[in-house]
Design a protein around this motif. Structure first.
Motif, short mmCIF file in Angstrom:
data_model
loop_
_atom_site.label_atom_id
_atom_site.label_comp_id
_atom_site.label_asym_id
_atom_site.label_seq_id
_atom_site.Cartn_x
_atom_site.Cartn_y
_atom_site.Cartn_z
N ASN A 1 -4.87 4.11 1.83
CA ASN A 1 -5.08 3.11 2.87
C ASN A 1 -4.45 1.77 2.51
O ASN A 1 -3.89 1.09 3.37
CB ASN A 1 -6.57 2.92 3.15
CG ASN A 1 -7.17 4.10 3.90
OD1 ASN A 1 -6.45 4.91 4.49
ND2 ASN A 1 -8.48 4.22 3.86
N LEU A 2 -4.54 1.40 1.23
CA LEU A 2 -3.90 0.15 0.79
C LEU A 2 -2.39 0.23 0.92
O LEU A 2 -1.75 -0.72 1.36
CB LEU A 2 -4.29 -0.17 -0.66
CG LEU A 2 -5.67 -0.71 -0.87
CD1 LEU A 2 -5.97 -0.81 -2.38
CD2 LEU A 2 -5.81 -2.09 -0.25
N ILE A 3 -1.82 1.36 0.54
CA ILE A 3 -0.37 1.54 0.60
C ILE A 3 0.12 1.53 2.04
O ILE A 3 1.14 0.93 2.35
CB ILE A 3 0.05 2.84 -0.12
CG1 ILE A 3 -0.19 2.69 -1.63
CG2 ILE A 3 1.48 3.20 0.17
CD1 ILE A 3 -0.01 3.97 -2.42
N ASN A 4 -0.64 2.20 2.92
CA ASN A 4 -0.23 2.30 4.32
C ASN A 4 -0.67 1.12 5.17
O ASN A 4 -0.39 1.08 6.35
CB ASN A 4 -0.78 3.60 4.93
CG ASN A 4 -0.19 4.82 4.27
OD1 ASN A 4 0.95 4.80 3.82
ND2 ASN A 4 -0.97 5.87 4.18
N GLY A 5 -1.38 0.17 4.56
CA GLY A 5 -1.79 -1.03 5.28
C GLY A 5 -2.87 -0.79 6.31
O GLY A 5 -2.95 -1.50 7.31
N VAL A 6 -3.70 0.22 6.09
CA VAL A 6 -4.78 0.53 7.05
C VAL A 6 -5.94 -0.36 6.79
O VAL A 6 -6.36 -0.69 5.77
CB VAL A 6 -5.21 2.01 6.96
CG1 VAL A 6 -6.38 2.30 7.87
CG2 VAL A 6 -4.04 2.91 7.30
#
Length: 80
Positions: free
Chosen positions: A75-80
């Motif tokens: 989620n952090l990587i994908n900006g969620v």
């Protein structure tokens, strides 16, 4: 690990918990040292929520905690 290797990683009543722990370690590959140190605490605090727990249930909680950590990283990587 040596004992498991000599048994060919065969599942038995004796090796069941060791194999679960090995699978947790494999799933944890790539997590930071900080995240790894927190896993037992988070598993107990977030998943178990009782003062005592069986080893089997604790290993299940550890496995779910690793999954949750991976999900949070994604989620952090994908900006969620």
């Amino acid at each position: 690990m040596y004992e498991l290797e000599t048994m060919g990683f065969a599942k038995s009543e004796v090796s069941e918990h060791s194999l679960k722990l090995k699978n947790i370690a494999v799933k944890s590959k790539g997590l930071s040292g900080r995240a790894l140190r927190k896993l037992p605490f988070l598993a107990h605090a977030l998943m178990v929520k009782t003062p005592t727990v069986s080893l089997d249930k604790f290993l299940e909680a550890m496995c779910r905690t690793v999954d949750k950590q991976r999900e949070e990283i994604d989620n952090l990587i994908n900006g969620v």
